[in-house]
Design a protein around this motif. Structure first.
Motif, PDB file in Angstrom:
ATOM      1  N   ARG A  58      11.504  11.191  -5.738  1.00  0.00           N
ATOM      2  CA  ARG A  58      11.883  10.258  -4.686  1.00  0.00           C
ATOM      3  C   ARG A  58      11.166   8.934  -4.908  1.00  0.00           C
ATOM      4  NH1 ARG A  58       8.308  13.158   0.103  1.00  0.00           N
ATOM      5  NH2 ARG A  58       6.336  12.892  -0.946  1.00  0.00           N
ATOM      6  N   THR A  59      11.736   7.885  -4.324  1.00  0.00           N
ATOM      7  CA  THR A  59      11.161   6.551  -4.421  1.00  0.00           C
ATOM      8  C   THR A  59      10.399   6.229  -3.135  1.00  0.00           C
ATOM      9  OG1 THR A  59      13.110   5.603  -3.432  1.00  0.00           O
ATOM     10  CG2 THR A  59      13.131   5.830  -5.819  1.00  0.00           C
ATOM     11  N   ASP A  60       9.709   5.076  -3.149  1.00  0.00           N
ATOM     12  CA  ASP A  60       8.980   4.694  -1.934  1.00  0.00           C
ATOM     13  C   ASP A  60       9.930   4.435  -0.772  1.00  0.00           C
ATOM     14  OD1 ASP A  60      10.048   2.452  -3.118  1.00  0.00           O
ATOM     15  OD2 ASP A  60       8.358   1.154  -2.635  1.00  0.00           O
ATOM     16  N   THR A  61      11.085   3.846  -1.058  1.00  0.00           N
ATOM     17  CA  THR A  61      11.997   3.547   0.054  1.00  0.00           C
ATOM     18  C   THR A  61      12.664   4.816   0.580  1.00  0.00           C
ATOM     19  OG1 THR A  61      13.610   2.930  -1.628  1.00  0.00           O
ATOM     20  CG2 THR A  61      12.434   1.145  -0.531  1.00  0.00           C
ATOM     21  N   GLU A  62      12.764   5.830  -0.263  1.00  0.00           N
ATOM     22  CA  GLU A  62      13.265   7.105   0.210  1.00  0.00           C
ATOM     23  C   GLU A  62      12.222   7.745   1.126  1.00  0.00           C
ATOM     24  OE1 GLU A  62      15.871  10.440  -2.222  1.00  0.00           O
ATOM     25  OE2 GLU A  62      14.227   9.415  -3.205  1.00  0.00           O
ATOM     26  N   LEU A  63      10.972   7.738   0.643  1.00  0.00           N
ATOM     27  CA  LEU A  63       9.899   8.367   1.403  1.00  0.00           C
ATOM     28  C   LEU A  63       9.591   7.608   2.682  1.00  0.00           C
ATOM     29  CD1 LEU A  63       7.535  10.357   1.709  1.00  0.00           C
ATOM     30  CD2 LEU A  63       6.187   8.859   0.248  1.00  0.00           C
ATOM     31  N   LEU A  64       9.599   6.285   2.587  1.00  0.00           N
ATOM     32  CA  LEU A  64       9.073   5.479   3.693  1.00  0.00           C
ATOM     33  C   LEU A  64      10.130   4.587   4.346  1.00  0.00           C
ATOM     34  CD1 LEU A  64       5.700   4.623   1.961  1.00  0.00           C
ATOM     35  CD2 LEU A  64       5.952   5.948   4.064  1.00  0.00           C
ATOM     36  N   GLY A  65      11.390   4.786   4.012  1.00  0.00           N
ATOM     37  CA  GLY A  65      12.451   3.931   4.548  1.00  0.00           C
ATOM     38  C   GLY A  65      12.428   3.857   6.068  1.00  0.00           C
ATOM     39  N   ASP A  66      12.261   5.003   6.715  1.00  0.00           N
ATOM     40  CA  ASP A  66      12.222   4.994   8.180  1.00  0.00           C
ATOM     41  C   ASP A  66      10.980   4.263   8.689  1.00  0.00           C
ATOM     42  OD1 ASP A  66      14.607   6.324   8.350  1.00  0.00           O
ATOM     43  OD2 ASP A  66      13.712   8.299   8.651  1.00  0.00           O
ATOM     44  N   ALA A  67       9.889   4.375   7.959  1.00  0.00           N
ATOM     45  CA  ALA A  67       8.663   3.669   8.372  1.00  0.00           C
ATOM     46  C   ALA A  67       8.829   2.159   8.209  1.00  0.00           C
ATOM     47  CB  ALA A  67       7.465   4.158   7.554  1.00  0.00           C
ATOM     48  N   TYR A  68       9.517   1.736   7.143  1.00  0.00           N
ATOM     49  CA  TYR A  68       9.778   0.301   6.962  1.00  0.00           C
ATOM     50  C   TYR A  68      10.600  -0.231   8.143  1.00  0.00           C
ATOM     51  CZ  TYR A  68       8.209   0.307   2.034  1.00  0.00           C
ATOM     52  OH  TYR A  68       7.474   0.377   0.881  1.00  0.00           O
ATOM     53  N   VAL A  78       0.808  -6.993  10.232  1.00  0.00           N
ATOM     54  CA  VAL A  78       0.649  -6.812   8.791  1.00  0.00           C
ATOM     55  C   VAL A  78       1.377  -5.540   8.364  1.00  0.00           C
ATOM     56  CG1 VAL A  78      -1.041  -6.556   6.927  1.00  0.00           C
ATOM     57  CG2 VAL A  78      -1.535  -8.051   8.879  1.00  0.00           C
ATOM     58  N   GLY A  79       1.929  -5.568   7.161  1.00  0.00           N
ATOM     59  CA  GLY A  79       2.841  -4.496   6.725  1.00  0.00           C
ATOM     60  C   GLY A  79       2.182  -3.210   6.272  1.00  0.00           C
ATOM     61  N   PHE A  80       1.308  -2.665   7.097  1.00  0.00           N
ATOM     62  CA  PHE A  80       0.754  -1.345   6.780  1.00  0.00           C
ATOM     63  C   PHE A  80       1.720  -0.289   7.317  1.00  0.00           C
ATOM     64  CE2 PHE A  80      -3.504  -3.626   6.723  1.00  0.00           C
ATOM     65  CZ  PHE A  80      -3.597  -3.597   5.347  1.00  0.00           C
ATOM     66  N   ASN A  81       2.734   0.014   6.507  1.00  0.00           N
ATOM     67  CA  ASN A  81       3.846   0.840   6.986  1.00  0.00           C
ATOM     68  C   ASN A  81       3.449   2.275   7.303  1.00  0.00           C
ATOM     69  OD1 ASN A  81       3.880   2.192   4.357  1.00  0.00           O
ATOM     70  ND2 ASN A  81       4.724   0.248   3.640  1.00  0.00           N
ATOM     71  N   ARG A  82       2.356   2.752   6.686  1.00  0.00           N
ATOM     72  CA  ARG A  82       1.992   4.146   6.904  1.00  0.00           C
ATOM     73  C   ARG A  82       1.725   4.435   8.386  1.00  0.00           C
ATOM     74  NH1 ARG A  82      -1.083   5.722   1.520  1.00  0.00           N
ATOM     75  NH2 ARG A  82       0.478   4.233   0.803  1.00  0.00           N
ATOM     76  N   ARG A  83       1.270   3.428   9.097  1.00  0.00           N
ATOM     77  CA  ARG A  83       1.037   3.614  10.538  1.00  0.00           C
ATOM     78  C   ARG A  83       2.327   3.913  11.296  1.00  0.00           C
ATOM     79  NH1 ARG A  83      -3.689  -0.069  13.049  1.00  0.00           N
ATOM     80  NH2 ARG A  83      -5.054  -0.276  11.222  1.00  0.00           N
ATOM     81  N   PHE A  84       3.459   3.569  10.683  1.00  0.00           N
ATOM     82  CA  PHE A  84       4.734   3.742  11.357  1.00  0.00           C
ATOM     83  C   PHE A  84       5.531   4.927  10.807  1.00  0.00           C
ATOM     84  CE2 PHE A  84       3.268  -0.536  11.936  1.00  0.00           C
ATOM     85  CZ  PHE A  84       3.503  -0.764  13.276  1.00  0.00           C
ATOM     86  N   ALA A  85       4.946   5.634   9.849  1.00  0.00           N
ATOM     87  CA  ALA A  85       5.560   6.882   9.375  1.00  0.00           C
ATOM     88  C   ALA A  85       5.266   7.959  10.414  1.00  0.00           C
ATOM     89  CB  ALA A  85       4.978   7.268   8.015  1.00  0.00           C
ATOM     90  N   ARG A  86       6.290   8.685  10.826  1.00  0.00           N
ATOM     91  CA  ARG A  86       6.112   9.584  11.969  1.00  0.00           C
ATOM     92  C   ARG A  86       5.088  10.671  11.706  1.00  0.00           C
ATOM     93  NH1 ARG A  86      11.440  11.717  14.505  1.00  0.00           N
ATOM     94  NH2 ARG A  86       9.929  12.580  15.966  1.00  0.00           N
TER      95      ARG A  86
END
Lengths: 343, 343, 343, 343
Positions: free
Chosen positions: C278-288, C124-132
């Motif tokens: 900043r946008t969400d994809t800027e903030l979380l792009g690496d996590a996505y 499931v796409g809970f991307n915050r878990r993948f933000a370093r």
């Protein structure tokens, strides 16, 4: 020496914070002149009075009646605050009273009435208003820099819970979070709390929960301008005294407080580290001095104090709603009558 | 798919940074199309080419002459850079060349002349210009936000000195600090270095000093607008790759770079800590991609690159003055003739 | 090229986030091979498929049944998520599903059952878990660095509310705060929410409140280990996307997230300033990218995914309790049956 | 009152810093008892003495000879420092002397000899050693937390240059950077400066350069343990008083000082901002009090002061080498004889 004469102060309550305030008045503030200290425990009064070279006595009323004294600082146990405010006001003395000014709304109303009737200045010890980082943050809010407040946060994390068995019931709301409630009211100027929900527990010292200890709490407050605030407290911050505020609004956010106390940083193979451990007097020592200095200035100039009886009542109202919320397990809707009085 | 056609690139030099750039070109940038890679070491070329699914060869000139290829990325050993720039230019190919573009001013001048004669784009690998925090800092300087620059600082602290015996003499100036010299020239736009003083030593691996190793250096540069700059390098940062810039001027200061790589912070009784360890590709990976993307955009649009041959020469001029300063123990005054050429 | 074969993926839903994920799969991740995209809106499917050079179609089931495809990425409207998870599972395909996985507990249970029956991986796409920064913070919690969690905070402040009239009811809970609920569950590992209280309002766009808009919310959650958590959201952060987490425990605190996006700082007579927008994809792009990479790795290795159906259900349970809390104005006590299922 | 008797102090020099120190001694420190102040300008002495309620006089020698006084604080013009140290020592009085203790090495040697002969305590006003963030940083260095120092940095940026025409020649080295030279010597404990190179200019007020003004300087210092240090100063920091230190070594780095003075931060669409403007007494007020407190403690306990005559001489030696470096345009190699004396 030019300038206004120092304010001649008598202090009631020679415990930890009383000793700290007395020392500030006697040693640090040229605008104050500590005349005498009082405490029902003779040894406490004597120790403090002698160490500062001022008179000491055990009878609070005698200190209040001392004609040399023009202002009373009340730093004794909270349960005695309201009566002493009333006694001091009736004697025509200016009053500085540590928080909470009262334990019930009825007490608060009587104290406020006595002060108004006597026409004396009253200042309550909400020191956070005098911490420079908080004051600058609040100035930004007042200046409209963040627009209309929508979300607020205030927290107090105290490093020590030395004697959990000695903590009176509801202390976390009436003694600790009352600072945060005042800070939130002050940040969200002109608005009043209309709903309060509290969740609390004894997580630091669970063995004292049965005796009424609550050492961890989260309070949610809805204000009549729509803003929603969170106040949070805990009695065991391993990294030192932590006091922070945050106000988010339609045009931005402001933050105050940082849980580190020095600008030193150490960078090694283990990463970066900075020292943190600190006490409340380390964190807020300048604010403690500033609030007493502001009190003296208001007394001498005859101007209103910056935080008075209605502020104390408004914060107390939230603390009492927290108690009710914990007891009922639900959200407390602050009644109109209460709100009217809080204007 | 709309938009401009990808730039068809051949890359020369399949070592560590060549592999990194080739992977960026092949995998990350839709504006680039990596056609082939070359390296005199057959195994290196083969490994990289096969892993990316592109042609590989050992003959750099054959790659340059490949009619499918319109741009050459030079990522091999520095001593071969200038000649490859010249060869690529003569073949009418656009050139991206890792720093330093040349090892001597004469080489630099020949490379610049060849590029000018051929009318091809040339971009030099000063990646710091493409790091967003540095670019925003420089924008602030260019916009006059800090007034006239008076004091500048740029530093590079590399975490690793794996094989001190294999480091060619003067590497700290020609390979490492050349980034800082370019950053300083770029921050202090329009000004030229007129005095250079360098102090350097082998403090990380002193046993290699006799063999010519310098692993620690401080360089002071005076510019013709009066500004004084410091560049500093060391080959053993225990806490990870550390690249920072600071420009102080008549109206303020701007800083870029922070030696931590995550926003995580841990607060315990030992204080606050944050992770730091990181490599150059972790710190500058986005800048590496951005510089290649900008190169492709300039090639496709026919616009000037953002960092060209004269920039490479100006930074090299400072690096060479550092060597002279270390050799003579004194300050080197950059001659007018050199400065003229550096315009 | 050595290493495992890329995972052959079909993506359903070619809107904003679908386009972002499809581009990541096609361009950035060597471990993924985007085969086709589907969207009921033909123009959307065609535009995305052609721009990435992959097949496109309008029939989601046809994409699911495509024998070339071994994994399905579901990035369409939330109301279709659960049925597509079930369809993909029944076709024996691995599933990556954007949050929320389901809109009701019944839907969630059916999806979980289908996935279990088919024995396919589900992430499931809970991307915050993948933000370093979040992952390092959670590692610190798991390692016991902060002791037992007592107070937690997670917040999402989104910079834009472009079209308030188009926001479905309860979006702030089911689409936005569901990230925070999962983050809190994940930080407070092994514990389950037992009480939920939500205060919410339309403060950003009050004129849409009558239509059901809620754009500001504070949620308090009590867990069965005693910890109390606050989740907070707002749809109009003037300073850019702001996502933060904080866990306070018996031995310390950990924080992740910082509402600035560059390390640049400017210091002038007006004070210090730093850029933020900043946008969400800027903030979380690496996590996505990291979550899709982890999904591919799990599919290829046959190992469990890091965030599955029960995690989606547990976060949804809190979101639904928030709705109930807003509707009743009180605290919702999560029933045992619900909690049992959430194990 | 228990505890040691306050140290009875006479202060010479009633200018800005003298007034500040006198007020600290009279009002803030219970361990000090300011007895009298002296200044050749009668109005200055009278004004300060009367405002603090202490004796005042114009004759420094008379103050030194006052039998009530046991310690002399020298806060007058630098050119008179050394002779007053000698006079006070000969009178058997303890001495606190503002920096620089002397203007020449010969003066310094005479002052040191007089103090040694008299056997009185001497403390020099290098306040940075008493700033908590610097002290904690230095403790980390002393404890080996950063390994062997390799690169050091110390900077002073003063916000104001009110009257450039009144600045004596070489002030930037002998009055301002002497703080940084001492800080560097102290951070790099046990090592001695062996090479000094200075670049300086009048960039803030270039019209005063012909008169000898230097308002901007960068100094590079090589120590006999190989470490290379940079000291930097400027007289016009738009954002407020900026004092920082950094020590990089084989195992890490430590930093002290941050050019902001509050923890408040404001986040808006323009980005994040924090207040900065501050004066030296705001930044270093606690350090000023701490150095005087430490002096009193050393006097009362008969223990060595923490910064004495040899420290003053070592910092002066670097300042004098800076002057020589500017005059010759080259690097100054500190002679063995000088270094011997500096042990």
């Amino acid at each position: 020496m030019t300038g206004p004469q120092p304010v001649r102060i008598g202090l009631i309550g020679c415990g930890r914070i009383g000793t700290y305030h007395a020392t500030t008045l006697a040693r640090r503030l040229t605008e104050a002149d500590l005349v005498a200290v009082a405490d029902p425990i003779e040894a406490s009064a004597q120790r403090l009075g002698e160490s500062l070279g001022v008179d000491w006595l055990t009878d609070a009323q005698a200190l209040i009646d001392d004609p040399r004294i023009e202002a009373i600082a009340i730093t004794c146990a909270s349960t005695a605050h309201a009566e002493l405010v009333i006694a001091a006001a009736r004697a025509g003395k200016a009053v500085f009273c540590e928080k909470p000014m009262a334990m019930t709304l009825a007490e608060a109303d009587r104290a406020i009435a006595a002060v108004e009737e006597a026409g004396v200045p009253l200042q309550v010890g909400f020191n956070r208003r005098f911490a420079r980082d908080f004051a600058v943050a609040r100035d930004a809010v007042s200046a409209g820099r963040i627009g209309t407040p929508q979300l607020l946060r205030s927290l107090t994390r105290d490093p020590g819970l030395a004697n959990p068995g000695a903590v009176p019931p509801w202390t976390i709301f009436t003694q600790t979070l009352i600072h945060d409630f005042d800070a939130l009211n002050w940040f969200n100027t002109g608005s009043r709390a209309v709903e309060v929900n509290a969740m609390a527990d004894a997580l630091v010292a669970p063995e004292y929960k049965a005796g009424g200890l609550l050492d961890t709490a989260v309070v949610t407050i809805r204000y009549d301008n729509g803003a929603i605030a969170v106040a949070e407290a805990n009695f065991s911050a391993a990294y030192g005294y932590d006091v922070r505020g945050e106000v988010f609004g339609s045009a931005g956010m402001v933050q105050a407080g940082r849980p580190a106390h020095l600008t030193t940083s150490l960078w090694t193979a283990e990463g970066m580290s900075s020292p943190t451990a600190r006490t409340d007097t380390e964190l807020l020592g300048d604010a403690y001095a500033a609030e007493l200095s502001a009190f003296c200035a208001a007394v001498r100039a005859g101007t209103p104090t910056l935080v008075g009886g209605q502020d104390a009542r408004a914060a107390l109202r939230i603390a009492l709603a927290c108690i009710e919320s914990v007891q009922t397990g639900g959200t407390v809707f602050v009644r109109d009558a209460d709100r009217e009085a809080a204007v």
